[in-house]
Enzyme design. Structure first.
Site, PDB file in Angstrom:
ATOM      1  NE  ARG A   1       9.571  14.028  -3.808  1.00 27.73           N
ATOM      2  CZ  ARG A   1       9.836  14.156  -5.120  1.00 27.73           C
ATOM      3  NH1 ARG A   1      10.867  14.861  -5.535  1.00 27.73           N
ATOM      4  NH2 ARG A   1       9.043  13.570  -6.003  1.00 27.73           N
TER       5      ARG A   1
ATOM      6  CG  ASP B   1      24.655  18.984  17.034  1.00 30.04           C
ATOM      7  OD1 ASP B   1      23.859  19.879  17.373  1.00 30.04           O
ATOM      8  OD2 ASP B   1      24.392  17.765  17.112  1.00 30.04           O
TER       9      ASP B   1
ATOM     10  CE  LYS C   1      16.519  16.345  20.693  1.00 31.65           C
ATOM     11  NZ  LYS C   1      17.887  16.003  20.321  1.00 31.65           N
TER      12      LYS C   1
END
Ligand SMILES: *Cc1c(COP(=O)(O)O)cnc(C)c1O
Length: 388
Positions: free
Chosen positions: A61, A180, A205
């Site tokens: 982590r 973005d 994407k």
């Protein structure tokens, strides 16, 4: 400095000769043997403070070498010092909002944007309050002393408006701007070079590019990345190393995929613009597109996403989606194959209706993510789907 395409092929791979490998090693350890307690404690402190690496990874982590390798490759493509990877694009946005909430409550957001981003920002979660505007020219006037972030998406979803990144950064002054850049990819646009503090991608994407990995990344300088890494180590929105491997694997072909899809898209957009069933086109490469003057400067090309409004409204859109055979009726974008979807009924369902209408998300609007198939097969498919 190697050129972009060479970087895309080689980034995150420069230690291969030393390791005597030709593909990235995958490290699935959740914990790491600690050589001695002092090294362990020092490494723990460094990683919790957001250092990019330490003598010992301690626990997955806090650090994972496979994820760090992919991050370094994506940072090289965006031209930033660092990149921080997450389990999804939305986890990445949530992390930036939480990080910024320490600096102020107010976030200024330019609509339209990806439906779930709109929803998360409007929800009041993550410790910030969003104020939505529809004109990036209003950013300077709407800043407040507690404004912690300006959020823009360019090209925007689903109407493909382009927003001037450099002008927005100037208007925001000392307030960081998050872009973005999912639709553009670093092949077509590099917002950090224009002054953006955070470059955010749904790596699900184009970066992953094959429809088989959910991931998100934020590219920024080391100081902002350290804040994000500390938060990631505490909240745990990690990218799994196998997903990081797949994401890295998509990068060498990124330039080829983006350029091939864009060439197809240019052709389809000009044919759709002349089609009798289509009342309105949204594509940055066509004359009259909002922000279209930024193609060739901010963005090297118009990309491979477009939307178009059908005269027949909702029923015509539903019929076209049901009829396609080469294309797939599905949300998401940026894979090798062509996807067609209905923003009002799917991706932008969670956006309030009035905001949807104001953004031009009408019942007849379809969005196309053009893939790398042969363009004539795509056109034949569209033409039969749109026939009376
Ligand atoms: C898909 C997408 C997101 C969200 O990313 P996930 O990886 O699905 O969490 C954000 N912005 C844009 C523009 C997207 O297309």
């Amino acid at each position: 400095m190697p050129r972009f395409q060479t970087t895309a092929v080689h980034a995150g791979r420069d230690d291969f000769n030393r390791l005597c490998v030709h593909a990235p090693p995958i490290d699935l350890s959740t914990t790491y043997p600690i050589p001695d307690l002092d090294t362990g404690s020092a490494s723990f402190d460094a990683l919790i403070a957001g250092e990019p690496s330490a003598a010992n990874p301690i626990y997955a982590r806090l650090h994972n070498p496979t994820v760090a390798r992919t991050e370094s490759a994506i940072a090289a493509l965006e031209g930033t010092q660092a990149c921080v990877a997450y389990a999804s694009g939305m986890a990445a946005l949530a992390a930036v909002l939480m990080a910024r909430s320490r600096h102020g409550r107010h976030v200024l957001v330019v609509r339209p944007l990806y439906g779930t981003s709109d929803h998360l920002l409007g929800s009041g979660l993550c410790g910030v309050e969003a104020e939505f505007i529809t004109d990036a020219g209003q950013v300077a006037a709407r800043l407040r002393p507690d404004t912690a972030l300006v959020v823009i998406e360019t090209p925007s979803n689903p109407t493909l408006d382009l927003i001037d990144i450099r002008a927005t950064v100037e208007a925001a002054g000392a307030v960081p701007v998050l872009v973005d850049s999912t639709f553009a990819t670093p092949v077509l646009q590099r917002p950090a070079e224009l002054g953006a503090t955070y470059v955010w991608h749904s790596a699900t994407k184009f970066l992953g590019g094959h429809g088989d990995v959910i991931a998100g990344v934020v590219c920024c300088d080391q100081a902002h990345a350290a804040e994000l890494r500390t938060l990631r180590a505490t909240t745990g929105a990690l990218l799994h190393p196998l997903a990081a491997y797949l994401l890295h694997r998509g990068l060498p072909t990124l330039t080829l995929r983006v350029e091939a899809a864009q060439a197809n898209a240019r052709e389809l957009a000009s044919r759709l613009a002349a089609h009798p069933a289509v009342s309105r086109m949204f594509y940055p490469g066509l004359p009259g597109a909002r922000g279209g003057h930024l193609v060739g400067t901010q963005m090297s090309g118009p990309g491979s996403l477009m939307s178009f409004d059908l005269r027949g409204g909702h029923d015509a859109a539903a019929r076209a989606m049901a009829r396609v055979k080469v294309m797939t009726a599905a949300v998401s974008l940026g894979a090798t194959d062509t996807l067609i979807q209905h923003p009002a009924g799917l991706t932008h369902r969670m956006v309030p209706e009035a905001a949807r209408a104001a953004a031009g998300i009408t019942p007849g609007l379809l969005r196309l993510s053009v893939g790398i198939e042969h363009v004539e097969d795509l056109w034949e498919d569209l033409a039969q789907a749109l026939a009376d």
